[in-house]
Design a protein around this motif. Structure first.
Motif, PDB file in Angstrom:
ATOM      1  N   SER A  35      -1.343  -3.699 -16.572  1.00 34.62           N
ATOM      2  CA  SER A  35      -1.365  -4.975 -15.860  1.00 34.62           C
ATOM      3  C   SER A  35      -2.079  -4.743 -14.528  1.00 34.62           C
ATOM      4  O   SER A  35      -2.304  -3.595 -14.125  1.00 34.62           O
ATOM      5  N   ASP A  36      -2.427  -5.826 -13.813  1.00 32.83           N
ATOM      6  CA  ASP A  36      -3.226  -5.632 -12.597  1.00 32.83           C
ATOM      7  C   ASP A  36      -2.451  -4.967 -11.463  1.00 32.83           C
ATOM      8  O   ASP A  36      -3.028  -4.572 -10.455  1.00 32.83           O
ATOM      9  N   GLY A  37      -1.123  -4.808 -11.634  1.00 35.18           N
ATOM     10  CA  GLY A  37      -0.355  -4.059 -10.647  1.00 35.18           C
ATOM     11  C   GLY A  37      -0.792  -2.612 -10.543  1.00 35.18           C
ATOM     12  O   GLY A  37      -0.646  -1.980  -9.492  1.00 35.18           O
ATOM     13  N   VAL A  38      -1.348  -2.070 -11.627  1.00 39.38           N
ATOM     14  CA  VAL A  38      -1.848  -0.689 -11.611  1.00 39.38           C
ATOM     15  C   VAL A  38      -3.132  -0.613 -10.793  1.00 39.38           C
ATOM     16  O   VAL A  38      -3.303   0.264  -9.937  1.00 39.38           O
ATOM     17  N   ILE A  39      -4.050  -1.544 -11.038  1.00 38.61           N
ATOM     18  CA  ILE A  39      -5.346  -1.544 -10.338  1.00 38.61           C
ATOM     19  C   ILE A  39      -5.167  -1.826  -8.842  1.00 38.61           C
ATOM     20  O   ILE A  39      -5.926  -1.334  -8.009  1.00 38.61           O
ATOM     21  N   HIS A  40      -4.151  -2.607  -8.490  1.00 43.39           N
ATOM     22  CA  HIS A  40      -3.920  -2.982  -7.091  1.00 43.39           C
ATOM     23  C   HIS A  40      -3.017  -2.015  -6.347  1.00 43.39           C
ATOM     24  O   HIS A  40      -2.721  -2.220  -5.176  1.00 43.39           O
ATOM     25  N   ALA A  41      -2.533  -0.972  -7.015  1.00 44.08           N
ATOM     26  CA  ALA A  41      -1.584  -0.052  -6.384  1.00 44.08           C
ATOM     27  C   ALA A  41      -2.146   0.539  -5.094  1.00 44.08           C
ATOM     28  O   ALA A  41      -3.271   1.034  -5.062  1.00 44.08           O
ATOM     29  N   GLY A  42      -1.359   0.450  -4.041  1.00 42.10           N
ATOM     30  CA  GLY A  42      -1.752   1.015  -2.755  1.00 42.10           C
ATOM     31  C   GLY A  42      -2.548   0.093  -1.872  1.00 42.10           C
ATOM     32  O   GLY A  42      -2.868   0.441  -0.726  1.00 42.10           O
ATOM     33  N   ILE A  43      -2.876  -1.112  -2.339  1.00 42.69           N
ATOM     34  CA  ILE A  43      -3.703  -2.027  -1.556  1.00 42.69           C
ATOM     35  C   ILE A  43      -2.995  -2.427  -0.259  1.00 42.69           C
ATOM     36  O   ILE A  43      -1.805  -2.730  -0.245  1.00 42.69           O
ATOM     37  N   GLY A 103      -2.097  -0.526   1.966  1.00 48.10           N
ATOM     38  CA  GLY A 103      -1.231   0.559   2.421  1.00 48.10           C
ATOM     39  C   GLY A 103      -1.987   1.865   2.415  1.00 48.10           C
ATOM     40  O   GLY A 103      -2.854   2.121   3.253  1.00 48.10           O
ATOM     41  N   ILE A 104      -1.680   2.710   1.433  1.00 51.16           N
ATOM     42  CA  ILE A 104      -2.356   4.008   1.326  1.00 51.16           C
ATOM     43  C   ILE A 104      -3.842   3.827   1.046  1.00 51.16           C
ATOM     44  O   ILE A 104      -4.682   4.558   1.567  1.00 51.16           O
ATOM     45  N   LEU A 105      -4.183   2.816   0.215  1.00 51.19           N
ATOM     46  CA  LEU A 105      -5.578   2.545  -0.125  1.00 51.19           C
ATOM     47  C   LEU A 105      -5.945   1.136   0.328  1.00 51.19           C
ATOM     48  O   LEU A 105      -5.254   0.174   0.008  1.00 51.19           O
ATOM     49  N   ASN A 106      -7.034   0.991   1.035  1.00 49.48           N
ATOM     50  CA  ASN A 106      -7.425  -0.321   1.560  1.00 49.48           C
ATOM     51  C   ASN A 106      -7.695  -1.331   0.442  1.00 49.48           C
ATOM     52  O   ASN A 106      -7.291  -2.495   0.533  1.00 49.48           O
ATOM     53  N   LEU A 107      -8.394  -0.902  -0.585  1.00 45.82           N
ATOM     54  CA  LEU A 107      -8.800  -1.818  -1.652  1.00 45.82           C
ATOM     55  C   LEU A 107      -8.016  -1.604  -2.945  1.00 45.82           C
ATOM     56  O   LEU A 107      -8.372  -2.144  -3.982  1.00 45.82           O
ATOM     57  N   GLY A 108      -6.950  -0.821  -2.871  1.00 45.63           N
ATOM     58  CA  GLY A 108      -6.176  -0.569  -4.072  1.00 45.63           C
ATOM     59  C   GLY A 108      -6.806   0.532  -4.914  1.00 45.63           C
ATOM     60  O   GLY A 108      -7.843   1.103  -4.579  1.00 45.63           O
ATOM     61  N   TRP A 109      -6.155   0.805  -6.018  1.00 47.65           N
ATOM     62  CA  TRP A 109      -6.603   1.844  -6.938  1.00 47.65           C
ATOM     63  C   TRP A 109      -7.551   1.197  -7.919  1.00 47.65           C
ATOM     64  O   TRP A 109      -7.134   0.472  -8.813  1.00 47.65           O
ATOM     65  N   GLN A 110      -8.819   1.442  -7.799  1.00 48.61           N
ATOM     66  CA  GLN A 110      -9.820   0.767  -8.611  1.00 48.61           C
ATOM     67  C   GLN A 110      -9.808   1.280 -10.060  1.00 48.61           C
ATOM     68  O   GLN A 110      -9.296   2.356 -10.355  1.00 48.61           O
ATOM     69  N   TRP A 111     -10.413   0.485 -10.955  1.00 54.69           N
ATOM     70  CA  TRP A 111     -10.417   0.811 -12.388  1.00 54.69           C
ATOM     71  C   TRP A 111     -10.992   2.200 -12.643  1.00 54.69           C
ATOM     72  O   TRP A 111     -10.444   2.971 -13.426  1.00 54.69           O
ATOM     73  N   VAL A 128       2.633   5.386 -14.152  1.00 53.28           N
ATOM     74  CA  VAL A 128       3.534   4.493 -13.417  1.00 53.28           C
ATOM     75  C   VAL A 128       4.127   5.209 -12.201  1.00 53.28           C
ATOM     76  O   VAL A 128       4.263   4.620 -11.119  1.00 53.28           O
ATOM     77  N   ASN A 129       4.485   6.494 -12.354  1.00 56.68           N
ATOM     78  CA  ASN A 129       4.989   7.280 -11.222  1.00 56.68           C
ATOM     79  C   ASN A 129       3.982   7.308 -10.082  1.00 56.68           C
ATOM     80  O   ASN A 129       4.336   7.157  -8.905  1.00 56.68           O
ATOM     81  N   THR A 130       2.707   7.504 -10.423  1.00 60.27           N
ATOM     82  CA  THR A 130       1.653   7.553  -9.407  1.00 60.27           C
ATOM     83  C   THR A 130       1.507   6.213  -8.702  1.00 60.27           C
ATOM     84  O   THR A 130       1.363   6.148  -7.473  1.00 60.27           O
ATOM     85  N   CYS A 131       1.554   5.123  -9.474  1.00 61.05           N
ATOM     86  CA  CYS A 131       1.476   3.786  -8.874  1.00 61.05           C
ATOM     87  C   CYS A 131       2.638   3.550  -7.910  1.00 61.05           C
ATOM     88  O   CYS A 131       2.457   2.991  -6.823  1.00 61.05           O
ATOM     89  N   LYS A 132       3.822   3.983  -8.308  1.00 64.00           N
ATOM     90  CA  LYS A 132       5.008   3.802  -7.464  1.00 64.00           C
ATOM     91  C   LYS A 132       4.841   4.512  -6.127  1.00 64.00           C
ATOM     92  O   LYS A 132       5.187   3.982  -5.062  1.00 64.00           O
ATOM     93  N   ARG A 133       4.267   5.714  -6.191  1.00 64.68           N
ATOM     94  CA  ARG A 133       4.034   6.461  -4.947  1.00 64.68           C
ATOM     95  C   ARG A 133       2.952   5.797  -4.095  1.00 64.68           C
ATOM     96  O   ARG A 133       3.052   5.770  -2.862  1.00 64.68           O
ATOM     97  N   LEU A 134       1.901   5.257  -4.742  1.00 62.43           N
ATOM     98  CA  LEU A 134       0.849   4.564  -3.991  1.00 62.43           C
ATOM     99  C   LEU A 134       1.388   3.311  -3.314  1.00 62.43           C
ATOM    100  O   LEU A 134       0.921   2.915  -2.234  1.00 62.43           O
ATOM    101  N   TYR A 135       2.374   2.676  -3.937  1.00 60.77           N
ATOM    102  CA  TYR A 135       3.022   1.503  -3.338  1.00 60.77           C
ATOM    103  C   TYR A 135       4.090   1.905  -2.316  1.00 60.77           C
ATOM    104  O   TYR A 135       4.758   1.060  -1.754  1.00 60.77           O
ATOM    105  N   MET A 136       4.261   3.227  -2.128  1.00 61.68           N
ATOM    106  CA  MET A 136       5.291   3.779  -1.240  1.00 61.68           C
ATOM    107  C   MET A 136       6.675   3.244  -1.608  1.00 61.68           C
ATOM    108  O   MET A 136       7.469   2.847  -0.761  1.00 61.68           O
ATOM    109  N   ASP A 137       6.931   3.212  -2.935  1.00 65.79           N
ATOM    110  CA  ASP A 137       8.212   2.796  -3.525  1.00 65.79           C
ATOM    111  C   ASP A 137       8.548   1.328  -3.263  1.00 65.79           C
ATOM    112  O   ASP A 137       9.697   0.913  -3.448  1.00 65.79           O
TER     113      ASP A 137
END
Length: 390
Positions: free
Chosen positions: A153-161, A163-171, A196-205
């Motif tokens: 889902s797009d929550g994966v591509i947007h992970a960290g936006i 926060g840790i990543l300005n534009l999120g985790w790109q495809w 999913v674990n990596t996305c959770k960390r990029l979102y800082m939980d």
């Protein structure tokens, strides 16, 4: 088909929401497996309803033989309209894997599917068509051993936006990460959980969106045989052990009495392993010709606990409760999760007086309850399970 279709999915909710706005639906028919990932508009209850309706309709209609046009039309006319946005909207991806190895993929506004072959991302050819205002992309190809299909889902591509990543985790970044995972991880569950674990960390939980990963890995069948508990009739010991030893695949014996029976019948020595001591799990043992020998009920109970923890999308892969330790429960959990696709349980019906009053009915046996719970967990992981009482 000569391959095993290993399917796993993990989801984490948007921070503060009790329900996930993504929904995964898997249906099995005589000639195919249908997998749907739907992402409802927004988050929370409304998104959950939209995604659930979409996934259920798509999987059910396609299983019953409806065309993609009929399915999309039904979805459009069934979804409730959001009063705020004036939209009835849910994105979705459908994977249909046929018994002959052909794959048919339908994508509608979700991030493009990740198709990995020989540990490299492959851009499969897609045909676009417009169905009732929705742009649908279709692709067809034949699978081979080692292929990995991952839908997000797009929550994966947007992970960290933001926060840790300005534009999120790109495809492309996700694709590169999945290539690495496909080289290291054997099971679909490990790939989906690691992502999913990596996305959770990029979102800082604190996930900013519902985040879901569905992974399909094409594997050769691997069989694991587990013998636990002595047979109800001791006269059956030679026959049961002979059948167990002649069975195809890896072999595990759980329980001191069962281990003694196997060692006696095959003429090998039973040796307790004291190289690794864990205060919560009894030591393992060794019998020549057996892949793993553990204690019985205590180890099986701890194995169930570890598998439950591992199956939780919010738990981390490498922790103190990890399956990557040297105790018997961790080794058994790792075999069950990663190293097999088919599991044959050989369960002795003799009652151990150390576990319960022998006057109680058999269905109250601690051993059987633990084994049945383990069987249910394996089925949830998509394993093919056989349970035989002896």
């Amino acid at each position: 088909m000569e391959y095993f279709i290993d399917i796993a999915h993990d989801s984490i909710n948007k921070y503060g929401e009790e329900l996930c706005g993504d929904k995964v639906e898997i249906k099995y028919s005589d000639d195919s497996i249908i997998i749907v990932l739907a992402d409802g508009l927004g988050s929370g209850v409304k998104a959950n309803i939209l995604a659930t309706l979409t996934a259920k309709i798509a999987a059910t209609m396609l299983k019953e033989g409806s065309t993609i046009s009929e399915t999309v039309d039904t979805i459009i006319h069934t979804l409730p309209v959001c009063k705020v946005r004036k939209l009835a909207y849910s994105t979705f991806t459908i994977i249909n894997i046929y018994n002959d190895g052909m794959v048919y993929i339908i994508e509608c506004d979700n991030p493009p599917i990740f198709f990995i072959r020989d540990n490299k991302i492959v851009n499969n050819y897609k045909i676009s068509q417009n169905i009732n205002g929705k742009l649908i992309k279709e692709s067809r190809f034949k699978i081979k051993e080692g292929d990995v299909l991952t839908v997000v889902s797009d929550g994966v591509i947007h992970a960290g936006i933001g926060g840790i990543l300005n534009l999120g985790w790109q495809w492309d970044n996700v694709a590169e990460y999945l290539e690495k995972l496909s080289r290291k991880q054997k099971s679909a569950k490990n790939i989906s959980k690691a992502l999913v674990n990596t996305c959770k960390r990029l979102y800082m939980d604190k996930p900013g969106d519902d985040t879901t990963v569905v992974t399909v890995k094409i594997r050769k069948p691997e069989v694991l045989n587990i013998f636990t508990g002595p047979p109800e009739n001791p006269e059956k010991d030679p026959f049961v052990v002979k059948e167990f030893m002649n069975s195809k695949g890896r072999k595990v014996v759980c329980g001191g009495t069962a281990a003694k029976i196997v060692a006696r019948e095959i003429g090998e020595e039973l040796v307790t392993n004291i190289n690794y001591i864990d205060k919560e799990v009894p030591p393992t043992a060794e019998i020549k010709g057996i892949d793993l020998v553990t204690e019985g009920v205590l180890t099986l109970s701890k194995t169930v606990e570890k598998i439950k923890y591992f199956m939780d999308s919010y738990s981390e892969i490498y922790t103190k409760d990890s399956i990557y330790k040297e105790d018997g429960a961790s080794k058994l959990a790792k075999l069950l999760i990663e190293e097999c696709t088919h599991i044959n349980f050989w369960v002795g019906k003799a009652i151990n007086p150390a576990h319960q009053n022998p006057d109680f009915p058999m269905d109250l046996s601690i051993k059987l309850k633990v084994v049945n719970e383990l069987v249910d967990l394996m089925k949830k992981l998509g394993k093919k399970v056989s349970l035989q009482y002896v």
